[in-house]
Design an enzyme around this catalytic site. Structure first.
Site, PDB file in Angstrom:
ATOM      1  N   ARG A   3       2.955   5.100   6.318  1.00  0.00           N
ATOM      2  CA  ARG A   3       3.365   4.406   7.538  1.00  0.00           C
ATOM      3  C   ARG A   3       3.794   2.962   7.286  1.00  0.00           C
ATOM      4  O   ARG A   3       4.083   2.223   8.225  1.00  0.00           O
ATOM      5  CB  ARG A   3       2.213   4.442   8.552  1.00  0.00           C
ATOM      6  CG  ARG A   3       1.818   5.845   8.975  1.00  0.00           C
ATOM      7  CD  ARG A   3       0.453   5.865   9.604  1.00  0.00           C
ATOM      8  NE  ARG A   3      -0.597   5.471   8.638  1.00  0.00           N
ATOM      9  CZ  ARG A   3      -1.888   5.356   8.932  1.00  0.00           C
ATOM     10  NH1 ARG A   3      -2.297   5.594  10.163  1.00  0.00           N
ATOM     11  NH2 ARG A   3      -2.756   5.004   7.999  1.00  0.00           N
TER      12      ARG A   3
ATOM     13  N   CYS B 259      -6.015   0.176   6.994  1.00  0.00           N
ATOM     14  CA  CYS B 259      -5.775   0.768   5.664  1.00  0.00           C
ATOM     15  C   CYS B 259      -6.890   1.764   5.305  1.00  0.00           C
ATOM     16  O   CYS B 259      -8.077   1.415   5.305  1.00  0.00           O
ATOM     17  CB  CYS B 259      -5.700  -0.348   4.622  1.00  0.00           C
ATOM     18  SG  CYS B 259      -5.405   0.272   2.961  1.00  0.00           S
TER      19      CYS B 259
ATOM     20  N   ASP C   9       0.465   3.821   1.687  1.00  0.00           N
ATOM     21  CA  ASP C   9       0.420   4.452   3.017  1.00  0.00           C
ATOM     22  C   ASP C   9       1.832   4.781   3.521  1.00  0.00           C
ATOM     23  O   ASP C   9       2.720   3.913   3.538  1.00  0.00           O
ATOM     24  CB  ASP C   9      -0.276   3.476   3.991  1.00  0.00           C
ATOM     25  CG  ASP C   9      -0.689   4.168   5.282  1.00  0.00           C
ATOM     26  OD1 ASP C   9       0.188   4.780   5.927  1.00  0.00           O
ATOM     27  OD2 ASP C   9      -1.873   4.095   5.637  1.00  0.00           O
TER      28      ASP C   9
ATOM     29  N   HIS D  83      -2.100  -4.195   5.031  1.00  0.00           N
ATOM     30  CA  HIS D  83      -1.877  -3.724   6.410  1.00  0.00           C
ATOM     31  C   HIS D  83      -3.207  -3.406   7.074  1.00  0.00           C
ATOM     32  O   HIS D  83      -4.158  -2.988   6.420  1.00  0.00           O
ATOM     33  CB  HIS D  83      -0.934  -2.518   6.433  1.00  0.00           C
ATOM     34  CG  HIS D  83      -1.525  -1.257   5.860  1.00  0.00           C
ATOM     35  ND1 HIS D  83      -1.933  -0.210   6.646  1.00  0.00           N
ATOM     36  CD2 HIS D  83      -1.769  -0.885   4.590  1.00  0.00           C
ATOM     37  CE1 HIS D  83      -2.395   0.760   5.871  1.00  0.00           C
ATOM     38  NE2 HIS D  83      -2.307   0.382   4.615  1.00  0.00           N
TER      39      HIS D  83
ATOM     40  N   CYS E 130       0.835  -1.195   0.000  1.00  0.00           N
ATOM     41  CA  CYS E 130       0.000   0.000   0.000  1.00  0.00           C
ATOM     42  C   CYS E 130       0.882   1.261   0.000  1.00  0.00           C
ATOM     43  O   CYS E 130       1.989   1.259   0.539  1.00  0.00           O
ATOM     44  CB  CYS E 130      -0.904  -0.006   1.232  1.00  0.00           C
ATOM     45  SG  CYS E 130      -2.073   1.379   1.257  1.00  0.00           S
TER      46      CYS E 130
HETATM   47 ZN    ZN Z   1      -3.329   1.190   3.031  1.00  0.00          ZN
END
Ligand code: ZN
Length: 231
Positions: free
Chosen positions: A48, A103, A46, A100, A44
C-alpha cells in the site's frame, strides 16, 4: 493455473506500451541507455506504499530499496550495496527514508511472539524500541505508541544512512547527498517531511562514527577507482 487477474497484467502491460509509444516513440530507448535519478528512496515493502505513486515521480527519477519496516542495517549487503551504488555511481542528491503509519512489521515487532526467521529482522526494530523505551512506554494508547515507534524508527534509520562511509565521504567532498526522513499516512495518503536537520545529524554521527580524517587524507578510494598495482 493462470487466472483472469494474472492474465490481465500482461494485457494491461501491452496497452501501457502502446499508449507510451503513441506519445513518445523514443521513451523506452532513452530509458534503456541510462538512468539518472536524483533520489534514493528507502521504504517499506508494504503493497500500500508504492514509491513512485506516492511521490508522483516518474520512471527514472527514483532509485528504490524496500524491505520490511524500512530498515537500514549495516549487515544487510543488499541495502549497503544499493546505498553505495546510489551515492558513488548514480550520485543521487537526496536520500529519503520513508516510514508509514500502520506498518505490519512494526506491529509484529511490538508483539511478544516468536515468528522464526523474521525475528532476526524484527530485532532491528526491537532495538529501536529499546533505544526509545522510556518515551514509548509513556504512551498508553497502542496505536499512538506504534505511530511514534514508526517515527523514531525513521529517525534511527536516517542515522544509519548517515553513518555509512559513502554518504559521509560524498557529502564532505561534494555537498550531497542530503538525507531526509518522511512519514506516509495510509489513512489519508499524505506524505510528511519530518524535517530532520541533516547537518546536526551528521555532526551527531561524527562524534563517534567520524571518517573525515581518512577522507581528507585521500586514503580512501571508492571501489571503482582503486589504483592499479604494478607487478
Ligand atoms: Zn510497513
Amino acid at each position: 493455473m493462470k487466472d483472469d487477474r494474472y492474465i490481465k497484467i500482461f494485457e494491461d502491460n501491452q496497452r501501457w506500451v502502446e499508449d507510451i509509444n503513441n506519445t513518445d516513440i523514443d521513451f523506452f530507448a532513452r530509458h534503456y541507455e541510462e538512468q539518472n535519478p536524483d533520489y534514493l528512496y528507502i521504504g517499506c515493502s508494504d503493497s500500500r506504499v508504492p514509491a513512485n505513486e506516492i511521490t508522483g515521480l516518474s520512471m527514472g527519477d527514483l532509485f528504490v530499496h524496500r524491505n520490511l519496516g524500512n530498515v537500514v542495517a549495516n549487515s544487510d549487503m543488499n541495502m549497503m550495496s544499493i546505498l553505495q551504488y546510489a551515492v558513488e555511481v548514480l550520485e543521487v542528491k537526496h536520500i529519503v527514508v520513508c516510514g508509514h503509519y500502520g506498518c505490519g512489521a512494526l506491529k509484529a515487532a511490538m508483539l511478544p511472539h516468536k515468528f522464526g526467521v523474521l525475528d532476526n529482522w524484527l530485532r532491528n526494530i526491537r532495538d529501536v524500541y529499546r533505544f526509545h523505551k522510556l518515551e514509548l512506554n509513556e504512551i498508553k494508547d497502542l496505536e499512538q505508541r506504534m505511530d511514534r515507534l514508526s517515527e523514531v524508527n525513521v529517525e534511527e534509520q536516517v542515522l544509519n544512512v548517515v553513518k555509512s562511509s559513502s554518504v559521509q565521504e560524498s557529502y564532505l567532498k561534494k555537498g550531497y547527498p542530503v538525507v531526509h526522513g518522511w512519514m506516509y499516512d495510509m489513512r489519508n495518503g499524505l506524505l510528511k517531511d519530518m524535517n530532520i536537520d541533516f547537518k546536526a545529524t551528521l555532526q551527531k554521527v561524527q562524534e563517534i562514527y567520524n571518517l573525515e580524517e581518512d577522507i581528507n587524507n585521500n586514503n580512501h578510494y571508492p571501489i571503482y577507482q582503486y589504483p592499479k598495482t604494478s607487478k
